[in-house]
Design an enzyme around this catalytic site. Sequence first.
Site, PDB file in Angstrom:
ATOM      1  N   HIS A 165      61.381  38.460-109.415  1.00 21.67           N
ATOM      2  CA  HIS A 165      60.280  38.907-108.546  1.00 21.67           C
ATOM      3  C   HIS A 165      58.954  38.363-109.051  1.00 21.67           C
ATOM      4  CE1 HIS A 165      62.494  42.666-106.828  1.00 21.67           C
ATOM      5  NE2 HIS A 165      62.803  41.563-106.198  1.00 21.67           N
ATOM      6  N   GLU A 282      69.070  38.734 -96.291  1.00 25.55           N
ATOM      7  CA  GLU A 282      68.164  38.038 -97.214  1.00 25.55           C
ATOM      8  C   GLU A 282      68.667  36.647 -97.537  1.00 25.55           C
ATOM      9  OE1 GLU A 282      67.866  39.757-101.168  1.00 25.55           O
ATOM     10  OE2 GLU A 282      65.997  38.681-101.564  1.00 25.55           O
TER      11      GLU A 282
HETATM   12 CO    CO Z   1      65.242  39.893-103.141  1.00 23.03          CO
END
Ligand code: CO
Length: 300
Positions: A165, A282
Site C-alpha cells: 500500500h 480488483e
Molecule cells: Co489491494
Amino acid sequence: MIVEESDLENWRKAGKISAIALDYGIKLIKKGIPLLEVCDAVDAKIIELGAKPSFPAQISVDHIAAHYCPDADDKTILDSQVCKLDVGACFEGAMGDNAATVDLGGNYSDLVAASEKALAAAIKVARAGVALGEVGRAIQETIALYGFSPIRNLSGHGLGKFEIHTGPTVPNFDNGDKTVLQENEVIAIEPFATTGKGVIYESSNAQVFMQVSDKQTREPAVRKVLEKIRSYGKLPFARRWLLKEFPAIKVALAVRILGQQGIIHSFPPLIEEAKGIVSQAEKTVLVKRDGCEVLTVAGD
Ligand code: CO
C-alpha cells in the site's frame, strides 16, 4: 510508485503469478470446503510458482468486506456465502494484488457483476493525466447503475517495491481528487459494491500483521518471534504462520507486545456497517499514456 522501465518485467511476472494464484483459489471455493484450506493452498501455490505472498490470502464472506484471514483453528466451512478472495504475489520486490468474488448461494450475481463492471469501467478511464476522482466516478456510477453502493472508505492504492500500500489513494467514488495518474505508475483498482450503507468499520481479532518499525523489542521473551517476523521482510503475514514455529501462548504474547511497542501493525477484518453483503473485484494495472496495462493477467 512509478516503475523503472528496467523493472517492468518483474512487475509483469508478479502480476501473472498473482492472477494464476487467484484463478486457482477461485476454483477451490466450493460448498463444504474449509475456508482455511483454500487460503493455505493459495499461499502454497504462490511459493510453488517462485514468488512470495504479498500478503496472506484472505477470504472475506458476506458482510465482511476485507481482511478476513483464518486462524489455525478456523472452522468456517464454505456454504452459500458471497466470498471475496484477495491474493497477491511478490516477485523480486515487485508486487501484485488482485481479488474476485464467488457467490456460492447464487443470489447475488448482480452484486458480483456490479463490482466487476465497475472495475472494467475504471480500467477504461484510467490513463496518465486522468484525475483520481474521475476513476472513482466511473466506479461509483457503474455500481449505482446496478442499484448498489460503493464502499466509500475502502479504496484502491499505489504499490511500491515490497510495499503493498503506497500512494495514491484510488477512490471508489468521486472524491474530487484532482491528482492525476502518472505514466508507469502501478496502482491497484478495487471497487467494493454493497447492498448496505457503503461504509465499513474495523472489527477486532486481527489475524494479519505487518512489521512497521526496525526497533528491537525490550521484551526478551518475544525476540525469537520478532526474528521470524523480520524474515517476512515487512510484507503482511498471518498469525497462523507463526504458530507453525512457536506455541500459541508465545505468539499471543508477541503479537500483543510488539503491537503495543509499535513494531507491528494489525489489520483487523473490515465489516460493512449495515451488515450489507459485499462484492469486490480488483486488478493491478500499469498506467500508460493512452490507457493502462493490466498486470494481474494469467496469460497463456
Ligand atoms: Co489491494
